[in-house]
Design a protein around this motif. Structure first.
Motif, PDB file in Angstrom:
ATOM      1  N   ASP A  36       0.831  -1.218   0.000  1.00  0.00           N
ATOM      2  CA  ASP A  36       0.000   0.000   0.000  1.00  0.00           C
ATOM      3  C   ASP A  36       0.859   1.260   0.000  1.00  0.00           C
ATOM      4  N   LYS A  37       1.955   1.223   0.765  1.00  0.00           N
ATOM      5  CA  LYS A  37       2.811   2.401   0.855  1.00  0.00           C
ATOM      6  C   LYS A  37       3.474   2.704  -0.495  1.00  0.00           C
ATOM      7  N   THR A  42       3.647   6.441  -4.906  1.00  0.00           N
ATOM      8  CA  THR A  42       3.772   6.641  -6.349  1.00  0.00           C
ATOM      9  C   THR A  42       2.794   7.703  -6.832  1.00  0.00           C
ATOM     10  N   ASP A  43       1.755   7.944  -6.025  1.00  0.00           N
ATOM     11  CA  ASP A  43       0.786   9.014  -6.313  1.00  0.00           C
ATOM     12  C   ASP A  43       0.113   8.801  -7.674  1.00  0.00           C
ATOM     13  N   THR A  45      -2.847   8.461 -10.336  1.00  0.00           N
ATOM     14  CA  THR A  45      -4.178   9.023 -10.556  1.00  0.00           C
ATOM     15  C   THR A  45      -4.858   8.300 -11.720  1.00  0.00           C
ATOM     16  N   ASP A  46      -6.144   8.599 -11.915  1.00  0.00           N
ATOM     17  CA  ASP A  46      -6.902   7.928 -12.977  1.00  0.00           C
ATOM     18  C   ASP A  46      -6.587   8.473 -14.372  1.00  0.00           C
ATOM     19  N   GLU A  47      -5.593   9.353 -14.455  1.00  0.00           N
ATOM     20  CA  GLU A  47      -5.127   9.837 -15.758  1.00  0.00           C
ATOM     21  C   GLU A  47      -3.761   9.255 -16.122  1.00  0.00           C
ATOM     22  N   ASP A  48      -3.223   8.427 -15.237  1.00  0.00           N
ATOM     23  CA  ASP A  48      -1.845   7.954 -15.381  1.00  0.00           C
ATOM     24  C   ASP A  48      -1.729   6.597 -16.058  1.00  0.00           C
ATOM     25  N   LEU A  49      -0.609   6.452 -16.779  1.00  0.00           N
ATOM     26  CA  LEU A  49      -0.142   5.148 -17.211  1.00  0.00           C
ATOM     27  C   LEU A  49       0.890   4.680 -16.185  1.00  0.00           C
ATOM     28  N   VAL A  50       0.752   3.454 -15.722  1.00  0.00           N
ATOM     29  CA  VAL A  50       1.761   2.857 -14.858  1.00  0.00           C
ATOM     30  C   VAL A  50       2.446   1.742 -15.629  1.00  0.00           C
ATOM     31  N   ILE A  51       3.768   1.818 -15.720  1.00  0.00           N
ATOM     32  CA  ILE A  51       4.552   0.730 -16.300  1.00  0.00           C
ATOM     33  C   ILE A  51       5.222  -0.005 -15.156  1.00  0.00           C
ATOM     34  N   GLU A  52       4.929  -1.291 -15.052  1.00  0.00           N
ATOM     35  CA  GLU A  52       5.536  -2.081 -13.978  1.00  0.00           C
ATOM     36  C   GLU A  52       6.598  -3.007 -14.546  1.00  0.00           C
ATOM     37  N   ILE A  53       7.763  -2.998 -13.915  1.00  0.00           N
ATOM     38  CA  ILE A  53       8.862  -3.877 -14.316  1.00  0.00           C
ATOM     39  C   ILE A  53       8.861  -5.090 -13.394  1.00  0.00           C
ATOM     40  N   GLY A  54       8.702  -6.267 -13.968  1.00  0.00           N
ATOM     41  CA  GLY A  54       8.731  -7.496 -13.187  1.00  0.00           C
ATOM     42  C   GLY A  54       7.550  -7.635 -12.253  1.00  0.00           C
ATOM     43  N   PRO A  55       6.330  -7.822 -12.769  1.00  0.00           N
ATOM     44  CA  PRO A  55       5.135  -7.885 -11.918  1.00  0.00           C
ATOM     45  C   PRO A  55       5.035  -9.125 -11.043  1.00  0.00           C
ATOM     46  N   GLY A  56       5.820 -10.154 -11.337  1.00  0.00           N
ATOM     47  CA  GLY A  56       5.747 -11.363 -10.512  1.00  0.00           C
ATOM     48  C   GLY A  56       4.384 -12.026 -10.617  1.00  0.00           C
TER      49      GLY A  56
END
Length: 285
Positions: A36-37, A42-43, A45-56
């Motif tokens: 959660d932290k 990362t802050d 928002t519903d306008e953001d793209l999140v790129i995750e490296i290594g989602p597991g």
């Protein structure tokens, strides 16, 4: 489904006959508070793209998907793809890509997303943390921030300042590109399986304006590489590694910018490295 629960991880392993890869540094986070932290800091928002490296298994992915406009998860292990398609099936805004992030055009993904901003998150394998961080920064990825978990020792190196043992080329490089915020220290006991060392999460906010003015950025990094490449030597000797310079050239440079030639690279600030680099850049022109 509590993807972070050790019992769930064991069930998934059995269901898919999945074997953890030591070579890929697969250690899954099991502490919801830390998860959660990371997402909060990362802050998103519903306008953001999140790129995750290594989602597991998709623990951070699922949390990010509840806040972001879109999440693109880049996973190198093809054996995790069917698992991710299962664990993330309820999220229509998630795309999983089976690819090496170092060989992926993230700026193309950002452009095609149609999102206003991009933020990068990830739990990086220890063995490849530095190449990934520097690949993102040197590649000028158009993201606002990079929030990543890494070995605590690497985080300490990134954050350290002049005059400390941990201070080195990585410290100078990351501090040149980013401002650094510590999100959390993560004990090894909250991973499955537990690694041998503790971790830390840093948020690297990519600077819009660099902290120093440079004539030639490549020369700046040549000076850093030379200085720290032989960090036990004094600057008058280590800076010979800049290339095509004599000892006299180096001494003249240091005298011109007011830096004692007997100092070592680990004592120099970003500003001082910039002064040295700019002197040599002017000399080359």
């Amino acid at each position: 489904m509590k993807l972070y629960a050790p019992s769930t991880i064991k069930e998934i392993k059995e269901k898919y006959r999945f074997k953890l890869s030591k070579s890929l540094g697969q250690n899954f986070l099991t502490d919801k508070n830390i998860i959660d932290k990371i997402i909060d800091e990362t802050d998103i928002t519903d306008e953001d793209l999140v790129i995750e490296i290594g989602p597991g298994l998709g623990v951070l992915t699922a949390e990010a998907a509840q806040r972001a406009k879109k999440v693109v998860a880049v996973e190198i292990d093809k054996n995790l793809i069917p698992i991710l398609e299962d664990t993330l099936s309820e999220y229509s805004n998630v795309e999983v890509i089976n690819r090496d992030v170092l060989k992926t055009d993230l700026n193309a993904i950002i452009r095609e997303s149609g999102c206003k901003r991009a933020k990068i998150i990830g739990n990086l394998p220890y063995y490849i943390t530095t190449p990934i961080i520097m690949g993102l920064l040197e590649g000028n990825v158009h993201a606002d921030s990079i929030t990543i978990m890494m070995q605590k020792e690497v985080a300490d190196r990134i954050k350290s300042g002049p005059g400390t043992k941990a201070y080195g080329a990585l410290s100078v490089a990351v501090q040149y590109y980013c401002t650094i915020n510590t999100v959390s220290i993560v004990p090894k006991e909250v991973f499955y399986p537990a690694p041998k060392v503790d971790s830390a999460v840093l948020r690297l906010d990519i600077r819009e304006e660099k902290p120093v003015s440079l004539i030639d950025e490549k020369m700046f990094f040549r000076c850093i590489k030379a200085g720290f490449g032989q960090r036990r030597k004094t600057l008058s000797n280590s800076l010979m590694g800049v290339g095509d310079v004599t000892k006299e050239d180096v001494v003249n440079c240091l005298q011109a910018v007011g830096i004692d030639e007997k100092r070592r690279a680990e004592t120099l600030s970003l500003d001082e490295f910039a002064e040295i680099a700019n002197y040599f850049s002017k000399r080359e022109k």
